[in-house]
Scaffold this active site. Structure first.
Site, PDB file in Angstrom:
ATOM      1  N   CYS A  64     -10.674  63.523  94.175  1.00  0.00           N
ATOM      2  CA  CYS A  64     -10.559  62.083  94.407  1.00  0.00           C
ATOM      3  C   CYS A  64     -10.529  61.328  93.080  1.00  0.00           C
ATOM      4  CB  CYS A  64     -11.715  61.603  95.269  1.00  0.00           C
ATOM      5  SG  CYS A  64     -11.869  62.607  96.738  1.00  0.00           S
ATOM      6  N   TYR A 111      -9.688  77.099  77.041  1.00  0.00           N
ATOM      7  CA  TYR A 111     -10.149  75.784  77.476  1.00  0.00           C
ATOM      8  C   TYR A 111      -9.740  75.515  78.931  1.00  0.00           C
ATOM      9  CZ  TYR A 111     -10.657  75.649  72.460  1.00  0.00           C
ATOM     10  OH  TYR A 111     -10.985  75.981  71.171  1.00  0.00           O
ATOM     11  N   PRO A 171     -10.485  81.629  65.205  1.00  0.00           N
ATOM     12  CA  PRO A 171      -9.397  81.349  66.136  1.00  0.00           C
ATOM     13  C   PRO A 171      -9.877  81.410  67.582  1.00  0.00           C
ATOM     14  CG  PRO A 171      -9.236  83.618  65.381  1.00  0.00           C
ATOM     15  CD  PRO A 171     -10.391  82.995  64.629  1.00  0.00           C
ATOM     16  N   GLY A 193      -7.934  76.474  64.994  1.00  0.00           N
ATOM     17  CA  GLY A 193      -7.032  75.337  65.093  1.00  0.00           C
ATOM     18  C   GLY A 193      -5.558  75.627  65.187  1.00  0.00           C
TER      19      GLY A 193
HETATM   20  N1  LLP Z   1     -14.132  76.267  65.227  1.00  0.00           N
HETATM   21  C1  LLP Z   1     -14.647  75.072  65.531  1.00  0.00           C
HETATM   22  C2  LLP Z   1     -15.743  74.533  64.704  1.00  0.00           C
HETATM   23  C3  LLP Z   1     -14.137  74.338  66.623  1.00  0.00           C
HETATM   24  O1  LLP Z   1     -14.640  73.153  66.903  1.00  0.00           O
HETATM   25  C4  LLP Z   1     -13.075  74.883  67.382  1.00  0.00           C
HETATM   26  C5  LLP Z   1     -12.542  74.155  68.530  1.00  0.00           C
HETATM   27  C6  LLP Z   1     -12.578  76.158  67.038  1.00  0.00           C
HETATM   28  C7  LLP Z   1     -13.116  76.815  65.947  1.00  0.00           C
HETATM   29  C8  LLP Z   1     -11.472  76.829  67.799  1.00  0.00           C
HETATM   30  O2  LLP Z   1     -10.298  76.097  67.694  1.00  0.00           O
HETATM   31  P1  LLP Z   1      -8.933  76.688  68.261  1.00  0.00           P
HETATM   32  O3  LLP Z   1      -8.537  77.869  67.398  1.00  0.00           O
HETATM   33  O4  LLP Z   1      -9.161  77.107  69.657  1.00  0.00           O
HETATM   34  O5  LLP Z   1      -7.971  75.567  68.138  1.00  0.00           O
HETATM   35  N2  LLP Z   1     -10.653  71.533  74.741  1.00  0.00           N
HETATM   36  C9  LLP Z   1      -9.569  71.263  73.804  1.00  0.00           C
HETATM   37  C10 LLP Z   1      -9.783  71.961  72.487  1.00  0.00           C
HETATM   38  C11 LLP Z   1     -11.112  71.677  71.858  1.00  0.00           C
HETATM   39  C12 LLP Z   1     -11.298  72.414  70.567  1.00  0.00           C
HETATM   40  C13 LLP Z   1     -12.711  72.302  70.117  1.00  0.00           C
HETATM   41  N3  LLP Z   1     -13.001  73.030  68.922  1.00  0.00           N
HETATM   42  C14 LLP Z   1      -8.263  71.640  74.448  1.00  0.00           C
HETATM   43  O6  LLP Z   1      -8.258  72.095  75.578  1.00  0.00           O
HETATM   44  O7  LLP Z   1      -7.199  71.463  73.842  1.00  0.00           O
END
Ligand code: LLP
Length: 421
Positions: A345, A374, A275, A239
Site C-alpha cells: 500500500c 542490496y 567489493p 563501489g
Molecule cells: N565499503 C563501504 C564502507 C560501504 O559503505 C559500501 C557500501 C561498500 C564497501 C560496498 O560497496 P559496493 O562495492 O557494493 O558498491 N543499497 C544501495 C547501496 C548502498 C551501498 C552502501 N555502502 C543500493 O542498493 O544501490
C-alpha cells in the site's frame, strides 16, 4: 557476466530452470548463482594477482551464509559494519584475520566482540569513536589495529543517496583533520594506526573520481609516514558499478585494478578492497509471479506478487532492473507497455514504469534481474509479508538457503503484555 540464460524456452539459473524452483519454493523468491559468485570473485582476484591484496567482500551487499561460504572458499575476507555481519562472516568460516570492520557508528559491544575475535582492522570515522575504541580495547587487554576513514571531498557520481565521499556527507574524517587524528592515535593507548581507509560511494561507473580519491590518499600516506606513522595498508573501499542495463558500461575490474596498481606502485602497501555489488549484484534474480493486469487510464498496471518490501532498490533509488519473462518469447512478439507494481500500500511500490514487455498474463513468472546485491538484505516484513526466501544454485543442484517463515514464525518474537492477555 552471469549464468542466467534461456534454455529450452525457459529462463535458467545455471542448469536449473527457475520454474522448477518457483514450483518448489513458491514466489517471490531470490535465486543466486554460485558459478557467478565464484566467477566474479576470481575475476577480481586475478586482476590483482601479484599484489599484496585482501579482497574483503562487503557483507552488506548479500550476507546470506551460503553466499558467504561460497565466497570464503574463493579466499575472500569480509568487510562488516555490525556485530551481526561479523557473526555471519565468522559463521561462514571467514577467518577473523581477513575481516575489516567499517561503519560510522559502532557500539561498545560490537567493538568488544570484534576485538575478542581478533579482526584484521577497524576503520574508524571520528576521533570520538577512536576514544571509545581505545577504552574498550584497554578493558579487554588488546590493541586495536585501526585505519582512519578519510573523506577526500571527491564526488563519485551516481545516485546521491549512495555517494559518501563529499565533504558534508556523514562519512569519514574531514580531509583537513586527518593528520591530527593520526597524531591523536599515536598518543592513545589501545589503538595502533596501520592504514588509511577511503570509500567514496557505490555503483560508480567512472574510474576518474576513484583515481582522484586514491591519489589524494597516497599523498596522505606519504605525509603520515613523514610524521612518523607506520602506515602499511590502504583500504580503498568498494563501489565499482555493474551493468543493470545492457547499455550500461561500467569500468571492468581489470581497468579498476590497473588504476590501483598505478596509484599504489612503489608504496609498499597492502591493499584492502571491499567489493560488494560487483560480486553479488548480477549473481541473483528475484523471481515473481504476475497476479493480474489492471488496465487504467493511460496505463496497464501489471501486478506482481513481489513488493517493495522484498526489493527496495526501485523505491529507494528509482533504480532500474531489467525484468525478463521466465517463459522465453520471440524477439518479434508484440510489446505491451506496463507499470510493473507490487501489492504494497504505497505508490512507490513500483518495479518499473512504462516498461515495454511481451504480453504478460496472471500466472506468468518474471525474473527481476541484477538483484543479488542490496536485494534480500534490504527486505522487510512490511504489510506483514513473510521474509522472501533465498535459493542457491550450483550447477544442476539447488538448495533453499533461507526459507520462507510461516505466519506463526513471522509473529513469534512478539508477546502480549499481561494486561492484554
Ligand atoms: N565499503 C563501504 C564502507 C560501504 O559503505 C559500501 C557500501 C561498500 C564497501 C560496498 O560497496 P559496493 O562495492 O557494493 O558498491 N543499497 C544501495 C547501496 C548502498 C551501498 C552502501 N555502502 C543500493 O542498493 O544501490
Amino acid at each position: 557476466m552471469h549464468h542466467f540464460n534461456y534454455k529450452n524456452g525457459r529462463l535458467h539459473c545455471e542448469d536449473v530452470a527457475l520454474d522448477t524452483i518457483a514450483d518448489d519454493v513458491g514466489t517471490p523468491v531470490y535465486v543466486y548463482s554460485a558459478a557467478t559468485l565464484r566467477r566474479h570473485a576470481r575475476v577480481i582476484a586475478d586482476a590483482f594477482d601479484g599484489m599484496s591484496c585482501l579482497i574483503a567482500y562487503s557483507v552488506k551487499a548479500n550476507g546470506n551464509l551460503g553466499v558467504l561460504k561460497t565466497l570464503a572458499a574463493e579466499g575472500c575476507g569480509a568487510d562488516v559494519v555490525s556485530g551481526g555481519e561479523l557473526m555471519r562472516a565468522r559463521k561462514a568460516g571467514i577467518p577473523a584475520s581477513k575481516i575489516v570492520f567499517s561503519g560510522v557508528g559502532k557500539t561498545r559491544a560490537e567493538m568488544r566482540l570484534a576485538l575478542e575475535e581478533g579482526i584484521h582492522q577497524f576503520n574508524i570515522e571520528s576521533s570520538a569513536e577512536l576514544g571509545v575504541l581505545s577504552e574498550v580495547a584497554k578493558s579487554v587487554g588488546k590493541t586495536a589495529r585501526v585505519a582512519v576513514r578519510v573523506n577526500p571531498d571527491v564526488a563519485a557520481g551516481g545516485h546521491p543517496n549512495i555517494s559518501t565521499g563529499k565533504s558534508g556527507d556523514k562519512f569519514g574524517v574531514p580531509w583537513n583533520d586527518a593528520r591530527t587524528t593520526y597524531a591523536q592515535i599515536a598518543e592513545t593507548d589501545g589503538v595502533e594506526a596501520v592504514g588509511v581507509d577511503v570509500h567514496i560511494g557505490s555503483q560508480i561507473d567512472d574510474i576518474a573520481p576513484m583515481r582522484a580519491a586514491f591519489e589524494k590518499v597516497m599523498t596522505l600516506v606519504k605525509d603520515l609516514r613523514n610524521d612518523g606513522h607506520d602506515i602499511r595498508r590502504v583500504d580503498l573501499g568498494g563501489g565499482l558499478g555493474i551493468p543493470y542495463r545492457s547499455t550500461d558500461n561500467p569500468p571492468p575490474p581489470s581497468a579498476y585494478a590497473q588504476m590501483i596498481r598505478e596509484v599504489t606502485e612503489g608504496m609498499g602497501l597492502e591493499v584492502i578492497l571491499e567489493p560488494g555489488r560487483v560480486i553479488a549484484g548480477n549473481a541473483g534474480v528475484l523471481v515473481t509471479e504476475a497476479l493480474f493486469v489492471k488496465p487504467a487510464p493511460q496505463r496497464n498496471f501489471l501486478m506482481v506478487d513481489a513488493g517493495m518490501n522484498d526489493l527496495m532498490r526501485p523505491a529507494l533509488y528509482q533504480a532500474h532492473h531489467d525484468i525478463l519473462p521466465v517463459r522465453e518469447r520471440g524477439a518479434d512478439d508484440e510489446k505491451v507497455r506496463y507499470d510493473i507494481v507490487g501489492p504494497i500500500c504505497e505508490s512507490t511500490d513500483k518495479f518499473a514504469a512504462e516498461r515495454d514487455m511481451p504480453c504478460i498474463e496472471g500466472g506468468d513468472r518474471l525474473a527481476v534481474m541484477s538483484a543479488g546485491a542490496y536485494g534480500a538484505v534490504l527486505s522487510s516484513q512490511y504489510n506483514a509479508r513473510p521474509l522472501v526466501p533465498e535459493v542457491l544454485v550450483d550447477g544442476d543442484r539447488y538448495a533453499v538457503i533461507r526459507r520462507r517463515p510461516d505466519f506463526d514464525e513471522m509473529i513469534a518474537l512478539e508477546s502480549m503484555p499481561d494486561w492484554l492477555s
